[in-house]
Design an enzyme around this catalytic site. Structure first.
Site, PDB file in Angstrom:
ATOM      1  N   HIS A 101       0.856  -1.192   0.000  1.00  0.00           N
ATOM      2  CA  HIS A 101       0.000   0.000   0.000  1.00  0.00           C
ATOM      3  C   HIS A 101       0.883   1.230   0.000  1.00  0.00           C
ATOM      4  CE1 HIS A 101       0.621  -1.423   4.118  1.00  0.00           C
ATOM      5  NE2 HIS A 101       0.667  -0.152   4.475  1.00  0.00           N
ATOM      6  N   HIS A 103       0.955   5.103   1.096  1.00  0.00           N
ATOM      7  CA  HIS A 103       0.305   6.143   1.909  1.00  0.00           C
ATOM      8  C   HIS A 103       0.391   7.473   1.169  1.00  0.00           C
ATOM      9  CE1 HIS A 103       0.414   3.943   5.893  1.00  0.00           C
ATOM     10  NE2 HIS A 103       1.368   3.284   5.277  1.00  0.00           N
TER      11      HIS A 103
END
Ligand code: 5GP
Ligand code: ZN
Length: 135
Positions: A101, A103
């Site tokens: 992922h 951010h």
């Protein structure tokens, strides 16, 4: 491909509801439940990859364009004055969810957050030693 018991696989593919700010064929971008700042967003690929090392090149190439879209949204709608992209790989680096992922962290005046690292002061020889290993 999804991985059983991976919470971000379930979120990315809509099996678990999330606060989705952007979605396309390959990614879902969601509000982080423990945001650093208002609008802190996570960009999740829909196919499982544990980290950057596992992320296929074609997916990697599509991540930054998504980050640009989310960044524009955060600036336009929330009025952030700056932005950090952060991407942790491995427990040592602070990764807590083992599904890649990115951010996207909007930054505001006096938001109480910091810059990520403390600069060190290696001499030229130390830098050259690193360079020799990397080239
Ligand atoms: P990491 O430390 O792995 O780079 O980041 C994991 C991030 O995911 C953290 O910022 C944490 O707040 C967020 N997070 C963990 N579980 C969930 C969840 O179930 N939903 C959402 N939206 N964010 C989560
Ligand atoms: Zn996953």
């Amino acid at each position: 491909m999804k991985q059983d018991n991976c919470i971000f696989c379930k979120i990315a593919n809509g099996e678990i509801p999330s606060r989705t700010v952007y979605e396309d064929e390959d990614f879902r971008a969601i509000l982080d439940l423990g945001p650093a700042t208002k609008g802190h967003t996570l960009i999740l690929p829909k196919d499982h990859a544990a980290d950057l090392y596992e992320l296929p090149e074609d997916v990697a190439a599509k991540v930054l364009p998504v980050a640009k879209k989310v960044a524009a949204l955060l600036k336009e709608k929330l009025g952030c004055q700056g932005l950090n992209l952060v991407q942790n790989n491995g427990e040592l680096a602070g990764q807590t969810v083992m599904h890649f992922h990115l951010h996207v962290i909007p930054r505001y005046e006096n938001d109480g957050q910091k810059i990520l690292w403390n600069p060190t002061q290696p001499d030229g020889a130390e830098l050259d030693e690193v360079l020799a290993k990397l080239r």
